[in-house]
Design a protein around this motif. Structure first.
Motif, PDB file in Angstrom:
ATOM      1  N   ARG A 186       0.827  -1.214   0.000  1.00 18.64           N
ATOM      2  CA  ARG A 186       0.000   0.000   0.000  1.00 18.64           C
ATOM      3  C   ARG A 186       0.857   1.258   0.000  1.00 18.64           C
ATOM      4  O   ARG A 186       0.578   2.226  -0.715  1.00 18.64           O
ATOM      5  CB  ARG A 186      -0.920  -0.020   1.215  1.00 18.64           C
ATOM      6  N   SER A 187       1.938   1.241   0.772  1.00 16.90           N
ATOM      7  CA  SER A 187       2.857   2.383   0.806  1.00 16.90           C
ATOM      8  C   SER A 187       3.524   2.577  -0.560  1.00 16.90           C
ATOM      9  O   SER A 187       3.651   3.711  -1.041  1.00 16.90           O
ATOM     10  CB  SER A 187       3.911   2.157   1.888  1.00 16.90           C
ATOM     11  N   SER A 188       3.920   1.491  -1.176  1.00 13.35           N
ATOM     12  CA  SER A 188       4.540   1.586  -2.516  1.00 13.35           C
ATOM     13  C   SER A 188       3.552   2.133  -3.536  1.00 13.35           C
ATOM     14  O   SER A 188       3.917   2.961  -4.382  1.00 13.35           O
ATOM     15  CB  SER A 188       5.027   0.208  -2.963  1.00 13.35           C
ATOM     16  N   GLN A 189       2.310   1.689  -3.461  1.00 13.25           N
ATOM     17  CA  GLN A 189       1.278   2.192  -4.374  1.00 13.25           C
ATOM     18  C   GLN A 189       1.060   3.685  -4.184  1.00 13.25           C
ATOM     19  O   GLN A 189       0.953   4.441  -5.158  1.00 13.25           O
ATOM     20  CB  GLN A 189      -0.040   1.448  -4.144  1.00 13.25           C
ATOM     21  N   SER A 190       1.022   4.105  -2.941  1.00 11.26           N
ATOM     22  CA  SER A 190       0.818   5.516  -2.649  1.00 11.26           C
ATOM     23  C   SER A 190       1.981   6.357  -3.187  1.00 11.26           C
ATOM     24  O   SER A 190       1.767   7.416  -3.791  1.00 11.26           O
ATOM     25  CB  SER A 190       0.681   5.708  -1.130  1.00 11.26           C
ATOM     26  N   SER A 191       3.206   5.883  -2.970  1.00 15.55           N
ATOM     27  CA  SER A 191       4.392   6.601  -3.479  1.00 15.55           C
ATOM     28  C   SER A 191       4.359   6.669  -5.002  1.00 15.55           C
ATOM     29  O   SER A 191       4.629   7.732  -5.599  1.00 15.55           O
ATOM     30  CB  SER A 191       5.669   5.903  -3.045  1.00 15.55           C
ATOM     31  N   TYR A 192       4.011   5.588  -5.644  1.00 11.46           N
ATOM     32  CA  TYR A 192       3.941   5.548  -7.097  1.00 11.46           C
ATOM     33  C   TYR A 192       2.870   6.505  -7.613  1.00 11.46           C
ATOM     34  O   TYR A 192       3.093   7.231  -8.580  1.00 11.46           O
ATOM     35  CB  TYR A 192       3.638   4.119  -7.555  1.00 11.46           C
ATOM     36  N   ASP A 193       1.706   6.480  -6.976  1.00 14.59           N
ATOM     37  CA  ASP A 193       0.582   7.292  -7.422  1.00 14.59           C
ATOM     38  C   ASP A 193       0.825   8.795  -7.260  1.00 14.59           C
ATOM     39  O   ASP A 193       0.237   9.592  -7.995  1.00 14.59           O
ATOM     40  CB  ASP A 193      -0.705   6.900  -6.684  1.00 14.59           C
ATOM     41  N   THR A 194       1.684   9.198  -6.328  1.00 20.13           N
ATOM     42  CA  THR A 194       1.957  10.636  -6.136  1.00 20.13           C
ATOM     43  C   THR A 194       2.994  11.159  -7.121  1.00 20.13           C
ATOM     44  O   THR A 194       3.191  12.364  -7.211  1.00 20.13           O
ATOM     45  CB  THR A 194       2.422  10.916  -4.699  1.00 20.13           C
ATOM     46  N   LYS A 195       3.660  10.281  -7.866  1.00 19.84           N
ATOM     47  CA  LYS A 195       4.648  10.718  -8.870  1.00 19.84           C
ATOM     48  C   LYS A 195       3.976  11.363 -10.062  1.00 19.84           C
ATOM     49  O   LYS A 195       2.950  11.066 -10.509  1.00 19.84           O
ATOM     50  CB  LYS A 195       5.492   9.543  -9.339  1.00 19.84           C
TER      51      LYS A 195
END
Length: 110
Positions: free
Chosen positions: A101-110
């Motif tokens: 979930r943290s990785s998805q959030s980081s990816y989505d904010t790029k």
């Protein structure tokens, strides 16, 4: 049957949930019990999944000559052998959900 084909079948959207639910229900259950145990599954999809599991030898279907007819599904030895690796996937998902979930959030904010 190729390994890829079998992995695709057991890794579909509903098979794992049906297998795990059947185990939680004691390895044997009626259709309606399974339907309640697998949230979001339609009757059609549950029926199709159970037929595929029966065809593949993981579940047996027993019809009792009653009125109305009673039908129960039971895991075979082969079906029970799927529980250990399936539970391993569930455990992995539980352990790693926050990281994913943290990785998805980081990816989505790029």
């Amino acid at each position: 049957m190729a390994v890829r084909e079998l992995l695709t079948k057991i890794g579909d959207k509903w098979t794992i949930f049906v297998v795990l639910s059947l185990d939680l229900l004691g390895g044997r259950a009626r259709f309606s019990e399974l339907e309640r145990a697998v949230p979001g599954i339609s009757q059609r999809m549950l029926s199709s999944t159970l037929k595929n599991l029966e065809r593949d030898g993981m579940v047996i279907r027993e019809v009792f000559p009653e009125v109305p007819p009673r039908v129960e599904y039971e895991m075979t030895t082969l079906g029970r052998s799927l529980l250990r690796p399936t539970q391993g996937l569930v455990d992995w998902a539980k352990e790693n959900w926050e990281t994913v979930r943290s990785s998805q959030s980081s990816y989505d904010t790029k």
